[in-house]
Motif scaffolding. Sequence first.
Motif, PDB file in Angstrom:
ATOM      1  N   LEU A 117       2.126  -0.765   6.846  1.00  0.00           N
ATOM      2  CA  LEU A 117       2.921  -1.606   7.735  1.00  0.00           C
ATOM      3  C   LEU A 117       3.030  -1.032   9.142  1.00  0.00           C
ATOM      4  O   LEU A 117       3.026  -1.781  10.120  1.00  0.00           O
ATOM      5  CB  LEU A 117       4.330  -1.837   7.175  1.00  0.00           C
ATOM      6  CG  LEU A 117       5.180  -2.704   8.116  1.00  0.00           C
ATOM      7  CD1 LEU A 117       4.696  -4.149   8.117  1.00  0.00           C
ATOM      8  CD2 LEU A 117       6.640  -2.609   7.805  1.00  0.00           C
ATOM      9  N   THR A 118       3.130   0.293   9.267  1.00  0.00           N
ATOM     10  CA  THR A 118       3.391   0.864  10.592  1.00  0.00           C
ATOM     11  C   THR A 118       2.196   0.746  11.540  1.00  0.00           C
ATOM     12  O   THR A 118       2.341   1.032  12.730  1.00  0.00           O
ATOM     13  CB  THR A 118       3.887   2.320  10.485  1.00  0.00           C
ATOM     14  OG1 THR A 118       3.070   3.057   9.573  1.00  0.00           O
ATOM     15  CG2 THR A 118       5.323   2.368   9.985  1.00  0.00           C
ATOM     16  N   ASN A 119       1.042   0.289  11.062  1.00  0.00           N
ATOM     17  CA  ASN A 119      -0.058  -0.033  11.970  1.00  0.00           C
ATOM     18  C   ASN A 119       0.244  -1.305  12.771  1.00  0.00           C
ATOM     19  O   ASN A 119      -0.345  -1.527  13.835  1.00  0.00           O
ATOM     20  CB  ASN A 119      -1.371  -0.243  11.197  1.00  0.00           C
ATOM     21  CG  ASN A 119      -1.873   1.024  10.542  1.00  0.00           C
ATOM     22  OD1 ASN A 119      -1.665   1.229   9.348  1.00  0.00           O
ATOM     23  ND2 ASN A 119      -2.527   1.878  11.300  1.00  0.00           N
ATOM     24  N   GLU A 182      -2.714 -12.874  10.660  1.00  0.00           N
ATOM     25  CA  GLU A 182      -2.377 -13.382  11.997  1.00  0.00           C
ATOM     26  C   GLU A 182      -1.157 -12.695  12.596  1.00  0.00           C
ATOM     27  O   GLU A 182      -0.935 -12.756  13.805  1.00  0.00           O
ATOM     28  CB  GLU A 182      -2.158 -14.901  11.961  1.00  0.00           C
ATOM     29  CG  GLU A 182      -0.991 -15.365  11.122  1.00  0.00           C
ATOM     30  CD  GLU A 182      -1.335 -15.514   9.635  1.00  0.00           C
ATOM     31  OE1 GLU A 182      -0.464 -15.966   8.866  1.00  0.00           O
ATOM     32  OE2 GLU A 182      -2.469 -15.169   9.228  1.00  0.00           O
ATOM     33  N   ASP A 183      -0.346 -12.029  11.764  1.00  0.00           N
ATOM     34  CA  ASP A 183       0.818 -11.293  12.263  1.00  0.00           C
ATOM     35  C   ASP A 183       0.497  -9.833  12.585  1.00  0.00           C
ATOM     36  O   ASP A 183       1.384  -9.072  12.965  1.00  0.00           O
ATOM     37  CB  ASP A 183       1.952 -11.350  11.240  1.00  0.00           C
ATOM     38  CG  ASP A 183       2.515 -12.752  11.088  1.00  0.00           C
ATOM     39  OD1 ASP A 183       2.768 -13.407  12.120  1.00  0.00           O
ATOM     40  OD2 ASP A 183       2.690 -13.202   9.941  1.00  0.00           O
ATOM     41  N   GLY A 184      -0.755  -9.445  12.392  1.00  0.00           N
ATOM     42  CA  GLY A 184      -1.136  -8.059  12.650  1.00  0.00           C
ATOM     43  C   GLY A 184      -0.769  -7.119  11.516  1.00  0.00           C
ATOM     44  O   GLY A 184      -0.725  -5.903  11.709  1.00  0.00           O
ATOM     45  N   VAL A 185      -0.510  -7.671  10.332  1.00  0.00           N
ATOM     46  CA  VAL A 185      -0.166  -6.856   9.163  1.00  0.00           C
ATOM     47  C   VAL A 185      -1.440  -6.587   8.358  1.00  0.00           C
ATOM     48  O   VAL A 185      -2.225  -7.504   8.093  1.00  0.00           O
ATOM     49  CB  VAL A 185       0.885  -7.557   8.283  1.00  0.00           C
ATOM     50  CG1 VAL A 185       1.223  -6.715   7.057  1.00  0.00           C
ATOM     51  CG2 VAL A 185       2.145  -7.840   9.103  1.00  0.00           C
ATOM     52  N   VAL A 186      -1.633  -5.333   7.975  1.00  0.00           N
ATOM     53  CA  VAL A 186      -2.864  -4.923   7.302  1.00  0.00           C
ATOM     54  C   VAL A 186      -3.043  -5.630   5.958  1.00  0.00           C
ATOM     55  O   VAL A 186      -2.124  -5.674   5.137  1.00  0.00           O
ATOM     56  CB  VAL A 186      -2.878  -3.389   7.090  1.00  0.00           C
ATOM     57  CG1 VAL A 186      -4.040  -2.971   6.196  1.00  0.00           C
ATOM     58  CG2 VAL A 186      -2.955  -2.673   8.437  1.00  0.00           C
ATOM     59  N   VAL A 187      -4.242  -6.184   5.772  1.00  0.00           N
ATOM     60  CA  VAL A 187      -4.645  -6.762   4.499  1.00  0.00           C
ATOM     61  C   VAL A 187      -5.476  -5.746   3.719  1.00  0.00           C
ATOM     62  O   VAL A 187      -5.299  -5.554   2.528  1.00  0.00           O
ATOM     63  CB  VAL A 187      -5.453  -8.059   4.712  1.00  0.00           C
ATOM     64  CG1 VAL A 187      -5.999  -8.597   3.391  1.00  0.00           C
ATOM     65  CG2 VAL A 187      -4.597  -9.104   5.421  1.00  0.00           C
ATOM     66  N   HIS A 188      -6.401  -5.077   4.429  1.00  0.00           N
ATOM     67  CA  HIS A 188      -7.250  -4.066   3.792  1.00  0.00           C
ATOM     68  C   HIS A 188      -7.444  -2.892   4.740  1.00  0.00           C
ATOM     69  O   HIS A 188      -7.843  -3.070   5.890  1.00  0.00           O
ATOM     70  CB  HIS A 188      -8.614  -4.664   3.422  1.00  0.00           C
ATOM     71  CG  HIS A 188      -9.529  -3.693   2.759  1.00  0.00           C
ATOM     72  ND1 HIS A 188     -10.882  -3.666   2.981  1.00  0.00           N
ATOM     73  CD2 HIS A 188      -9.285  -2.682   1.887  1.00  0.00           C
ATOM     74  CE1 HIS A 188     -11.441  -2.700   2.273  1.00  0.00           C
ATOM     75  NE2 HIS A 188     -10.476  -2.083   1.599  1.00  0.00           N
ATOM     76  N   TYR A 189      -7.121  -1.712   4.234  1.00  0.00           N
ATOM     77  CA  TYR A 189      -7.290  -0.448   4.953  1.00  0.00           C
ATOM     78  C   TYR A 189      -8.319   0.335   4.148  1.00  0.00           C
ATOM     79  O   TYR A 189      -7.999   0.868   3.090  1.00  0.00           O
ATOM     80  CB  TYR A 189      -5.953   0.278   5.009  1.00  0.00           C
ATOM     81  CG  TYR A 189      -5.876   1.544   5.816  1.00  0.00           C
ATOM     82  CD1 TYR A 189      -6.789   2.581   5.639  1.00  0.00           C
ATOM     83  CD2 TYR A 189      -4.849   1.734   6.722  1.00  0.00           C
ATOM     84  CE1 TYR A 189      -6.691   3.757   6.355  1.00  0.00           C
ATOM     85  CE2 TYR A 189      -4.723   2.901   7.447  1.00  0.00           C
ATOM     86  CZ  TYR A 189      -5.655   3.902   7.276  1.00  0.00           C
ATOM     87  OH  TYR A 189      -5.544   5.074   7.982  1.00  0.00           O
TER      88      TYR A 189
END
Length: 196
Positions: A117-119, A182-189
Amino acid sequence: MERTYTWRHVDNPLIQNEARVQFHQTGLSASGAQVGEGYEATWELSAENNWATQNVVVNVVGDGWERHLELIRSEAGEWTSTTKETGTHPDDLPSPGIVQPADLTTALDCDLGLCPLTNTMPIRRLGLLEENVPKTPLIMAWIDMPSLQVIASDQYYSSIDSHKVRYASGTRGVDVELEVDEDGVVVHYPDMARRV
């Protein structure tokens, strides 16, 4: 608008993160939990003004030990930490809290270890999904999990397209393409976490 996200570690599905996030006009507030190897953690984060961290509180519970960290960034940009430890801690865990406060002088963000999340904060603040932003160096207040030691981490963000950004960390030898929503929340790291 509140949303809940869950990530499972790519290599070790026992490591999981959950975040409940409220998006504001220029930032977010969130709370969550992390289950790691030999510990469980809960946290709360406030980054409501220009996507920059105001404070983060993390509590970690292990087998016979507990740790607490409150990390605050003042309006003047000064970082301070308050810590508490109880129980018998593993010998290999560094002490909690900020190692070198002066190193965080230019830091705007916290980076909670193993938590994607902090990304979101630097991705949104830099406008990486809306514009073609070149490689931008940043300093993060990186919180090691589960020790809660805080160090300055040099990190780099740049745009790829509306659903991918490049992220690198010189401190930890990471260089990956993050898939985000679209909210800038990571889906895959890659090599770390995938949203479920």
